[in-house]
Design a protein around this motif. Sequence first.
Motif, PDB file in Angstrom:
ATOM      1  N   THR A  86      15.937  25.461  15.944  1.00 33.82           N
ATOM      2  CA  THR A  86      16.920  26.379  16.531  1.00 33.82           C
ATOM      3  C   THR A  86      17.561  25.813  17.788  1.00 33.82           C
ATOM      4  N   ASP A  87      16.743  25.286  18.709  1.00 30.22           N
ATOM      5  CA  ASP A  87      17.287  24.793  19.981  1.00 30.22           C
ATOM      6  C   ASP A  87      18.146  23.550  19.784  1.00 30.22           C
ATOM      7  N   GLY A  88      17.640  22.591  18.998  1.00 33.75           N
ATOM      8  CA  GLY A  88      18.406  21.379  18.751  1.00 33.75           C
ATOM      9  C   GLY A  88      19.714  21.670  18.037  1.00 33.75           C
ATOM     10  N   SER A  89      19.679  22.533  17.037  1.00 33.20           N
ATOM     11  CA  SER A  89      20.889  22.874  16.276  1.00 33.20           C
ATOM     12  C   SER A  89      21.927  23.559  17.153  1.00 33.20           C
ATOM     13  N   ILE A 143      11.799  15.139  15.790  1.00 33.34           N
ATOM     14  CA  ILE A 143      12.797  15.388  14.750  1.00 33.34           C
ATOM     15  C   ILE A 143      12.819  16.871  14.372  1.00 33.34           C
ATOM     16  N   ALA A 144      11.642  17.491  14.305  1.00 33.74           N
ATOM     17  CA  ALA A 144      11.568  18.923  13.996  1.00 33.74           C
ATOM     18  C   ALA A 144      12.302  19.739  15.067  1.00 33.74           C
ATOM     19  N   PHE A 145      12.211  19.306  16.323  1.00 31.14           N
ATOM     20  CA  PHE A 145      12.927  19.993  17.408  1.00 31.14           C
ATOM     21  C   PHE A 145      14.435  19.819  17.248  1.00 31.14           C
ATOM     22  N   VAL A 146      14.859  18.593  16.923  1.00 32.15           N
ATOM     23  CA  VAL A 146      16.290  18.324  16.717  1.00 32.15           C
ATOM     24  C   VAL A 146      16.850  19.242  15.632  1.00 32.15           C
ATOM     25  N   LYS A 203       4.066   8.150  14.937  1.00 32.08           N
ATOM     26  CA  LYS A 203       4.773   8.877  13.882  1.00 32.08           C
ATOM     27  C   LYS A 203       4.651  10.394  14.032  1.00 32.08           C
ATOM     28  N   ASP A 204       3.493  10.881  14.448  1.00 32.78           N
ATOM     29  CA  ASP A 204       3.332  12.327  14.615  1.00 32.78           C
ATOM     30  C   ASP A 204       4.242  12.851  15.728  1.00 32.78           C
ATOM     31  N   ALA A 205       4.287  12.129  16.833  1.00 32.79           N
ATOM     32  CA  ALA A 205       5.147  12.534  17.949  1.00 32.79           C
ATOM     33  C   ALA A 205       6.619  12.439  17.542  1.00 32.79           C
TER      34      ALA A 205
END
Length: 275
Positions: free
Chosen positions: A260-263, A254-257, A247-249
């Motif tokens: 800024t980069d994911g968006s 999800i935080a990356f998605v 879950k942590d990974a």
Amino acid sequence: MKSHRNITLLGPLLLIAAVIAVAGCTGTTEAPPSKEQTTLTVFTAASLTGAFTDIGKAYEAENRNVKIDLVFDGSQALRTQIEQGASPDVFVSANVKHMKALEDAGFMENGTVELFVENSLAVIVPVDNPAKIATLADLTKPGVKLVIGTKDVPFGSYTRQVLDKMANSSAYGPAYKEAVMGNVISEETAVSSVVPKLTLGEADAAFVYKSDVKQEDRDKLTRIDIPAVYNVVAQYPLGILAESQQKDAAAAFIAFVRGTDGSAILTEYGFDPIP
């Protein structure tokens, strides 16, 4: 003399013992273990294939110990797989309906589920446009070969909602929807199978997400936008599975998605990230 011989022999014996001790210590001292690689399985709606492929590569480049295993299919097919025992770490749906069903059945870690992008529909035609389709009205012409999604997949459901709105308008009316549906030659279960039908000359037009016209296809396809008054805004949720052991990974991915980069990648592919 006797004591002298004992002292003489003792020196080499002590040296041998010291060598053995050093060798023993060397054998039991291990280098720090390398960080173990984590594999995250992400079930992802087919309309996100291009964007999430790039997001996965970008994330792996920044996190060498993480592998993103992406599984693409229609949202309803992915939901069914989860209900039948598949165990991904993250589910990314093209609509709220399928995510909500999994939440209600206890498959999701409900507190992690959130909307992250929006999308809308468009009509695409091959660049050579053999059926001479220039406007939405041209979709009713006899002989037009049209491709849509099945009613159970999000982009197929949204297509029908668009046609219902047009049928209820004075500009188009019920006959428009009937004529358009009469030209449907194929109903697909995943949006990823639609574009090839047009580029291979098997169809004249298709209802897809506006994001489905990828960079490599922009010289092969022409997009006809659907006015906002008739269009449907598709909202995409994502979340962590309740049975995930990572879950942590998964939360970090999800935080990356959503970062800024994911968006930026999602925007490049035609999606509208939700802050």
